[in-house]
Design an enzyme around this catalytic site. Structure first.
Site, mmCIF file in Angstrom:
data_model
loop_
_atom_site.group_PDB
_atom_site.id
_atom_site.type_symbol
_atom_site.label_atom_id
_atom_site.label_comp_id
_atom_site.label_asym_id
_atom_site.label_seq_id
_atom_site.Cartn_x
_atom_site.Cartn_y
_atom_site.Cartn_z
ATOM 1 N N ASP A 266 11.793 -2.584 -0.667
ATOM 2 C CA ASP A 266 10.828 -1.480 -0.472
ATOM 3 C C ASP A 266 11.841 -0.372 -0.964
ATOM 4 O O ASP A 266 12.838 0.128 -0.766
ATOM 5 C CB ASP A 266 9.783 -1.197 0.428
ATOM 6 C CG ASP A 266 8.849 0.039 0.209
ATOM 7 O OD1 ASP A 266 8.546 -0.361 -1.123
ATOM 8 O OD2 ASP A 266 8.724 -0.014 1.364
ATOM 9 N N ASN B 40 -0.434 -5.899 -4.722
ATOM 10 C CA ASN B 40 0.234 -4.544 -5.761
ATOM 11 C C ASN B 40 -0.368 -5.543 -7.366
ATOM 12 O O ASN B 40 -0.017 -4.063 -8.491
ATOM 13 C CB ASN B 40 1.958 -5.708 -5.956
ATOM 14 C CG ASN B 40 3.010 -4.794 -4.763
ATOM 15 O OD1 ASN B 40 3.362 -5.832 -4.270
ATOM 16 N ND2 ASN B 40 2.391 -3.807 -4.290
#
Ligand code: IPE
Ligand code: IPE
Ligand code: MG
Length: 245
Positions: free
Chosen positions: A21, A69
């Site tokens: 991330d 996502n």
């Protein structure tokens, strides 16, 4: 500098899973578009895979694209799909040369056809290899995975192949995408966020969690060794008392 303790293979985690991330924030800090961060992030995978091998890690699972996502801007999603294909083209051969098994977890069949093809081809080429496993979580979400495993069992029960009262964790987990892989010993998340974001939530029951503020494009060998040495200092008790260990 990593010490000998950091690099020793003794007590190393067998399976490390990473939530990669911070690509977007890394790029933003540099005044670049988010996809620049994703491209730089993809380059780190090679280094981390080699670091994992050095310390004796056998399974490396990387969260590359979550089932949530898809809700990002369409141009970012499209760029990520393109990056997946180009990364497989670029690094796939190296995995074959190093005899690393490549596998994907998640709903790969719902990816664009060229992505699914690239993934399936590399899985096929590396199927027999055993010099470590690289698993990529693609269109992956723990809840969808659990629902799929439940569906499988329900279908078997409806056909009379299994007795519902015989369902236990072993039977249930055999329907998860990670069947055949040990649970992650260590889960790393970069970028300062401290959550699992639908990643391996059932498999993480006894995983050690490690959070670092470093953004994924800055996460390299040294950062990986740091996480592994922190893992080695942890005491895993699995419900027992410290005296029983
Ligand atoms: C992780 O980086 C990569 C993917 C989720 C594909 P992000 O894109 O989430 O980066 P941040 O969290 O916005 O900085
Ligand atoms: C998790 O990161 C997914 C990947 C790293 C592929 P996100 O950036 O999507 O997670 P949230 O939205 O911050 O929880
Ligand atoms: Mg993020």
């Amino acid at each position: 500098m990593p010490t000998e303790f950091d690099k020793a293979k003794e007590n190393a985690p067998v399976h490390v899973a990473i939530i990669m991330d911070g690509n977007g924030r890394w790029a933003k800090e540099r005044g670049k578009p988010r996809i620049y961060g994703h491209n730089e992030g993809a380059k780190r995978i090679r280094e981390v895979l080699s670091a994992a091998k050095k310390v004796g890690v056998k399974f490396l699972t990387l969260y590359a694209f979550s089932s949530e996502n898809w809700s990002r801007p369409p141009d970012e999603v499209a760029a990520l799909m393109k990056l997946l294909v180009s990364s497989i083209e670029k690094y796939g051969r190296e995995l074959v040369e190093n005899r690393v098994k490549f596998t994907a977890i998640g709903e790969v069949s719902a990816l664009p056809p060229e992505c699914e093809k690239a993934v399936r081809d590399l899985e096929e080429k590396t199927r027999e290899f055993s010099e470590g496993t690289l698993a990529l979580a693609l269109n992956y979400g723990s809840r969808a995975e659990a629902a799929k495993a439940a569906r499988l069992l329900a279908q078997k029960a409806a056909r009379g192949e299994i007795d519902p009262s015989a369902i236990d964790w072993d039977m249930f987990s055999s329907g998860l995408d990670t069947a055949g892989m040990p649970d992650p010993d260590l889960i790393i998340r970069t970028s300062g966020e401290q959550r699992l974001s639908n990643f391996l939530t059932l498999q993480a029951a006894y995983s050690e969690l490690y959070f670092t503020d470093v953004y994924w494009p800055d996460f390299g060998e040294e950062e990986f060794f740091k996480a592994v040495s922190e893992f080695k200092r942890r005491e895993r008790r699995y419900g027992k008392t410290a005296d029983q260990l």
